[in-house]
Design a protein around this motif. Structure first.
Motif, mmCIF file in Angstrom:
data_model
loop_
_atom_site.group_PDB
_atom_site.id
_atom_site.type_symbol
_atom_site.label_atom_id
_atom_site.label_comp_id
_atom_site.label_asym_id
_atom_site.label_seq_id
_atom_site.Cartn_x
_atom_site.Cartn_y
_atom_site.Cartn_z
ATOM 1 N N THR A 200 0.829 -1.208 0.000
ATOM 2 C CA THR A 200 0.000 0.000 0.000
ATOM 3 C C THR A 200 0.860 1.253 0.000
ATOM 4 O OG1 THR A 200 -1.784 -1.145 1.154
ATOM 5 C CG2 THR A 200 -1.809 1.262 1.229
ATOM 6 N N GLU A 201 1.844 1.276 0.874
ATOM 7 C CA GLU A 201 2.711 2.453 0.930
ATOM 8 C C GLU A 201 3.438 2.666 -0.390
ATOM 9 O OE1 GLU A 201 6.437 4.182 3.444
ATOM 10 O OE2 GLU A 201 4.899 3.030 4.480
ATOM 11 N N ALA A 202 3.983 1.606 -0.956
ATOM 12 C CA ALA A 202 4.676 1.726 -2.240
ATOM 13 C C ALA A 202 3.724 2.205 -3.324
ATOM 14 C CB ALA A 202 5.305 0.387 -2.626
ATOM 15 N N ALA A 203 2.506 1.670 -3.332
ATOM 16 C CA ALA A 203 1.517 2.069 -4.347
ATOM 17 C C ALA A 203 1.177 3.549 -4.239
ATOM 18 C CB ALA A 203 0.248 1.226 -4.201
ATOM 19 N N VAL A 204 0.908 4.006 -3.043
ATOM 20 C CA VAL A 204 0.538 5.419 -2.850
ATOM 21 C C VAL A 204 1.685 6.320 -3.286
ATOM 22 C CG1 VAL A 204 0.043 7.169 -1.090
ATOM 23 C CG2 VAL A 204 -1.186 4.989 -1.070
ATOM 24 N N ARG A 205 2.891 5.995 -2.853
ATOM 25 C CA ARG A 205 4.043 6.849 -3.173
ATOM 26 C C ARG A 205 4.448 6.756 -4.638
ATOM 27 N NH1 ARG A 205 7.232 8.455 1.798
ATOM 28 N NH2 ARG A 205 5.807 7.949 3.484
ATOM 29 N N ALA A 206 4.029 5.685 -5.316
ATOM 30 C CA ALA A 206 4.325 5.534 -6.745
ATOM 31 C C ALA A 206 3.175 6.041 -7.614
ATOM 32 C CB ALA A 206 4.612 4.073 -7.068
ATOM 33 N N GLY A 207 2.135 6.587 -6.994
ATOM 34 C CA GLY A 207 0.991 7.072 -7.765
ATOM 35 C C GLY A 207 0.103 5.955 -8.274
ATOM 36 N N ARG A 208 0.076 4.813 -7.580
ATOM 37 C CA ARG A 208 -0.697 3.647 -8.016
ATOM 38 C C ARG A 208 -1.799 3.295 -7.009
ATOM 39 N NH1 ARG A 208 2.197 0.056 -11.366
ATOM 40 N NH2 ARG A 208 0.104 -0.713 -11.769
ATOM 41 N N ALA A 209 -2.349 4.291 -6.345
ATOM 42 C CA ALA A 209 -3.382 4.047 -5.322
ATOM 43 C C ALA A 209 -4.592 3.335 -5.909
ATOM 44 C CB ALA A 209 -3.789 5.352 -4.649
#
Length: 173
Positions: A37-46
């Motif tokens: 989740t954290e990686a997705a949010v920070r990568a713009g993949r929410a």
């Protein structure tokens, strides 16, 4: 913390959830939801992460896995729209996290950062302080560094290392 390569981290962790990928790990998917989740949010993949959550959510009904439920609560809070986020963070922090100090620290950090983004700096401080104290106690240097960034962003200095109280070091002449 993936050295700021969140897209790469998201791609690598996503492989664990894909049954057609050789990296697929049925047993580990519950343990990586917060990181994913954290990686997705920070990568713009929410949005992609929300789709993944919809696929994983049915598992929660069929297993008491604490790791899965903690990860789902974290993901729901972090991915929630602003009008729902505070309620979700509060619910996640009310859950039994005894025995899960790193996850509790991660929740406090994420909630403190969210509060700060909402321009609620005074309310964010206790959560950010709790996160820092938790990560310090666990020796989680990468998370302490992440918290130091949060402290700097709100204009306060983060503690580094240990301090000696009351005595200054002797001087040599």
């Amino acid at each position: 913390m993936s050295e700021e390569r969140f897209g790469d981290a998201f791609a690598a962790l996503s492989r664990i959830l894909d049954p057609s990928d050789p990296a697929y790990q049925l047993a580990l998917r519950a343990y990586c939801l917060a990181e994913l989740t954290e990686a997705a949010v920070r990568a713009g993949r929410a949005d992609t992460m929300r789709d993944i959550l919809r696929e994983v959510e049915p598992l929660a009904a069929s297993t008491p896995s604490p790791a899965l439920h903690i990860g789902l609560r974290y993901a729901r809070a972090v991915l929630a729209p602003n009008e729902e986020a505070e309620k979700r963070f509060t619910a996640a922090l009310r859950a039994d996290l005894s025995g899960w100090p790193a996850e509790r620290g991660r929740l406090h950090l994420a909630f403190g950062e969210w509060l700060r983004r909402q321009r609620r700096a005074a309310e964010s401080r206790s959560h950010l302080r709790t996160a820092r104290e938790t990560f310090d106690a666990l020796g989680m240097a990468a998370w302490v560094s992440a918290h130091d960034g949060s402290c700097a962003a709100r204009g306060s200095r983060a503690r580094t290392g240990t301090r000696t109280r009351g005595k200054s070091s002797p001087r040599t002449s």
